[in-house]
Scaffold this motif. Sequence first.
Motif, PDB file in Angstrom:
ATOM      1  N   ALA A  38      38.096 -28.939  14.209  1.00  0.00           N
ATOM      2  CA  ALA A  38      37.350 -27.781  14.721  1.00  0.00           C
ATOM      3  C   ALA A  38      36.822 -28.039  16.123  1.00  0.00           C
ATOM      4  CB  ALA A  38      36.186 -27.452  13.784  1.00  0.00           C
ATOM      5  N   VAL A  39      36.833 -27.003  16.933  1.00  0.00           N
ATOM      6  CA  VAL A  39      36.197 -27.011  18.248  1.00  0.00           C
ATOM      7  C   VAL A  39      35.117 -25.946  18.181  1.00  0.00           C
ATOM      8  CG1 VAL A  39      36.488 -26.630  20.715  1.00  0.00           C
ATOM      9  CG2 VAL A  39      38.288 -27.773  19.417  1.00  0.00           C
ATOM     10  N   ILE A  40      33.893 -26.323  18.549  1.00  0.00           N
ATOM     11  CA  ILE A  40      32.730 -25.481  18.293  1.00  0.00           C
ATOM     12  C   ILE A  40      32.013 -25.145  19.600  1.00  0.00           C
ATOM     13  CG2 ILE A  40      30.615 -25.285  16.920  1.00  0.00           C
ATOM     14  CD1 ILE A  40      31.786 -27.935  15.466  1.00  0.00           C
ATOM     15  N   SER A  41      31.722 -23.858  19.787  1.00  0.00           N
ATOM     16  CA  SER A  41      30.872 -23.403  20.889  1.00  0.00           C
ATOM     17  C   SER A  41      29.506 -23.095  20.281  1.00  0.00           C
ATOM     18  CB  SER A  41      31.437 -22.137  21.536  1.00  0.00           C
ATOM     19  OG  SER A  41      32.692 -22.402  22.112  1.00  0.00           O
TER      20      SER A  41
ATOM     21  N   ASP B  55      30.218 -21.080  16.947  1.00  0.00           N
ATOM     22  CA  ASP B  55      31.451 -20.288  16.922  1.00  0.00           C
ATOM     23  C   ASP B  55      32.636 -21.251  16.902  1.00  0.00           C
ATOM     24  OD1 ASP B  55      33.645 -18.652  17.404  1.00  0.00           O
ATOM     25  OD2 ASP B  55      32.597 -17.415  18.880  1.00  0.00           O
ATOM     26  N   PHE B  56      33.446 -21.157  15.856  1.00  0.00           N
ATOM     27  CA  PHE B  56      34.606 -22.044  15.695  1.00  0.00           C
ATOM     28  C   PHE B  56      35.878 -21.439  16.291  1.00  0.00           C
ATOM     29  CE2 PHE B  56      31.573 -23.010  12.392  1.00  0.00           C
ATOM     30  CZ  PHE B  56      31.523 -24.391  12.408  1.00  0.00           C
ATOM     31  N   GLY B  57      35.798 -20.203  16.781  1.00  0.00           N
ATOM     32  CA  GLY B  57      36.959 -19.566  17.380  1.00  0.00           C
ATOM     33  C   GLY B  57      38.149 -19.555  16.435  1.00  0.00           C
ATOM     34  N   ALA B  58      39.319 -19.867  16.969  1.00  0.00           N
ATOM     35  CA  ALA B  58      40.556 -19.851  16.178  1.00  0.00           C
ATOM     36  C   ALA B  58      40.906 -21.227  15.619  1.00  0.00           C
ATOM     37  CB  ALA B  58      41.703 -19.322  17.038  1.00  0.00           C
ATOM     38  N   THR B  59      39.935 -22.164  15.579  1.00  0.00           N
ATOM     39  CA  THR B  59      40.256 -23.531  15.156  1.00  0.00           C
ATOM     40  C   THR B  59      40.114 -23.766  13.660  1.00  0.00           C
ATOM     41  OG1 THR B  59      38.011 -24.344  15.608  1.00  0.00           O
ATOM     42  CG2 THR B  59      39.591 -24.447  17.426  1.00  0.00           C
TER      43      THR B  59
ATOM     44  N   ALA C 295      41.056 -20.932   7.931  1.00  0.00           N
ATOM     45  CA  ALA C 295      40.811 -19.674   7.220  1.00  0.00           C
ATOM     46  C   ALA C 295      39.454 -19.135   7.639  1.00  0.00           C
ATOM     47  CB  ALA C 295      40.853 -19.902   5.706  1.00  0.00           C
ATOM     48  N   SER C 296      39.137 -17.932   7.184  1.00  0.00           N
ATOM     49  CA  SER C 296      37.852 -17.308   7.515  1.00  0.00           C
ATOM     50  C   SER C 296      36.703 -17.972   6.766  1.00  0.00           C
ATOM     51  CB  SER C 296      37.887 -15.823   7.138  1.00  0.00           C
ATOM     52  OG  SER C 296      38.863 -15.158   7.901  1.00  0.00           O
ATOM     53  N   ILE C 297      35.527 -17.956   7.368  1.00  0.00           N
ATOM     54  CA  ILE C 297      34.337 -18.495   6.718  1.00  0.00           C
ATOM     55  C   ILE C 297      33.966 -17.587   5.552  1.00  0.00           C
ATOM     56  CG2 ILE C 297      31.879 -19.010   6.998  1.00  0.00           C
ATOM     57  CD1 ILE C 297      32.513 -19.687   9.950  1.00  0.00           C
ATOM     58  N   ALA C 298      33.799 -18.182   4.382  1.00  0.00           N
ATOM     59  CA  ALA C 298      33.461 -17.418   3.176  1.00  0.00           C
ATOM     60  C   ALA C 298      32.027 -17.655   2.735  1.00  0.00           C
ATOM     61  CB  ALA C 298      34.410 -17.779   2.040  1.00  0.00           C
ATOM     62  N   GLY C 299      31.461 -18.823   3.048  1.00  0.00           N
ATOM     63  CA  GLY C 299      30.119 -19.146   2.581  1.00  0.00           C
ATOM     64  C   GLY C 299      29.393 -20.082   3.529  1.00  0.00           C
TER      65      GLY C 299
ATOM     66  N   SER D 122      34.151 -13.919  10.846  1.00  0.00           N
ATOM     67  CA  SER D 122      35.064 -14.841  10.160  1.00  0.00           C
ATOM     68  C   SER D 122      35.053 -16.255  10.723  1.00  0.00           C
ATOM     69  CB  SER D 122      36.489 -14.293  10.210  1.00  0.00           C
ATOM     70  OG  SER D 122      36.944 -14.216  11.555  1.00  0.00           O
ATOM     71  N   HIS D 123      34.483 -16.458  11.917  1.00  0.00           N
ATOM     72  CA  HIS D 123      34.504 -17.787  12.537  1.00  0.00           C
ATOM     73  C   HIS D 123      33.185 -18.188  13.181  1.00  0.00           C
ATOM     74  CE1 HIS D 123      34.931 -15.693  16.399  1.00  0.00           C
ATOM     75  NE2 HIS D 123      35.798 -14.924  15.785  1.00  0.00           N
ATOM     76  N   THR D 124      32.098 -17.458  12.874  1.00  0.00           N
ATOM     77  CA  THR D 124      30.808 -17.739  13.517  1.00  0.00           C
ATOM     78  C   THR D 124      29.681 -17.744  12.494  1.00  0.00           C
ATOM     79  OG1 THR D 124      31.613 -16.553  15.466  1.00  0.00           O
ATOM     80  CG2 THR D 124      29.266 -17.059  15.399  1.00  0.00           C
TER      81      THR D 124
END
Length: 197
Positions: A34-37, A109-113, A116-120, A140-142
């Motif tokens: 993962a790359v995180i902003s 924010d994990f962007g496109a890294t 799958a989408s964040i569920a929990g 889905s990614h933040t």
Amino acid sequence: MHLTLRQAVAAATSAACIALAGGAQAAADPLHNAVISASYNGDAAGMLGLDHGFNAEPGSNVSGLDPNNPGAEFLSADYLLAFDFAPDGSLTIYNNGPIDGGSHSARFDFGATLAASIAGFSVIDSGATSGTPVLTIIDSHTIAIDLAAVNWNGDFNPLRTAITLQAAPVPEPAAAWTLLAGLAGMGALVRRRKPQR
């Protein structure tokens, strides 16, 4: 290129094993690579990333997950909070000293890294802290976390949370057998059409 029945079945089995291995990796390590902003109190400059040596410079709020480093990926620019992500999806937050009242919120924010989408997003161990952090899935990614209501009850107390991703669809066993049967049928058809010598 002509495949024998044995070659067709071997190829299908190899493909299935590769697919299963990939699925197992994604499930075991949801934050792998993962790359995180990040931002702190709504300000990107308020978060300092490990990839930049925690120096206040342009882009310092972006950091890649470092599973080999026992330290945090991010420090708040006021040095009050540290945020440590792990490949298994856990996010541990530490207070580096007494936390005053007021706003202490972070957004990641994990962007496109992500695979799958964040569920929990939930607390898994509050440790010595009390009070309730507000955990939010933005999209889905933040994710966002508001720590204003958390009482740390001492220094360097960990608050552990967990990020989970949506499960990848598992193929039905019947679908795998249908695929193998189709490949076997194709192999038999190719063998029958092969000219006899």
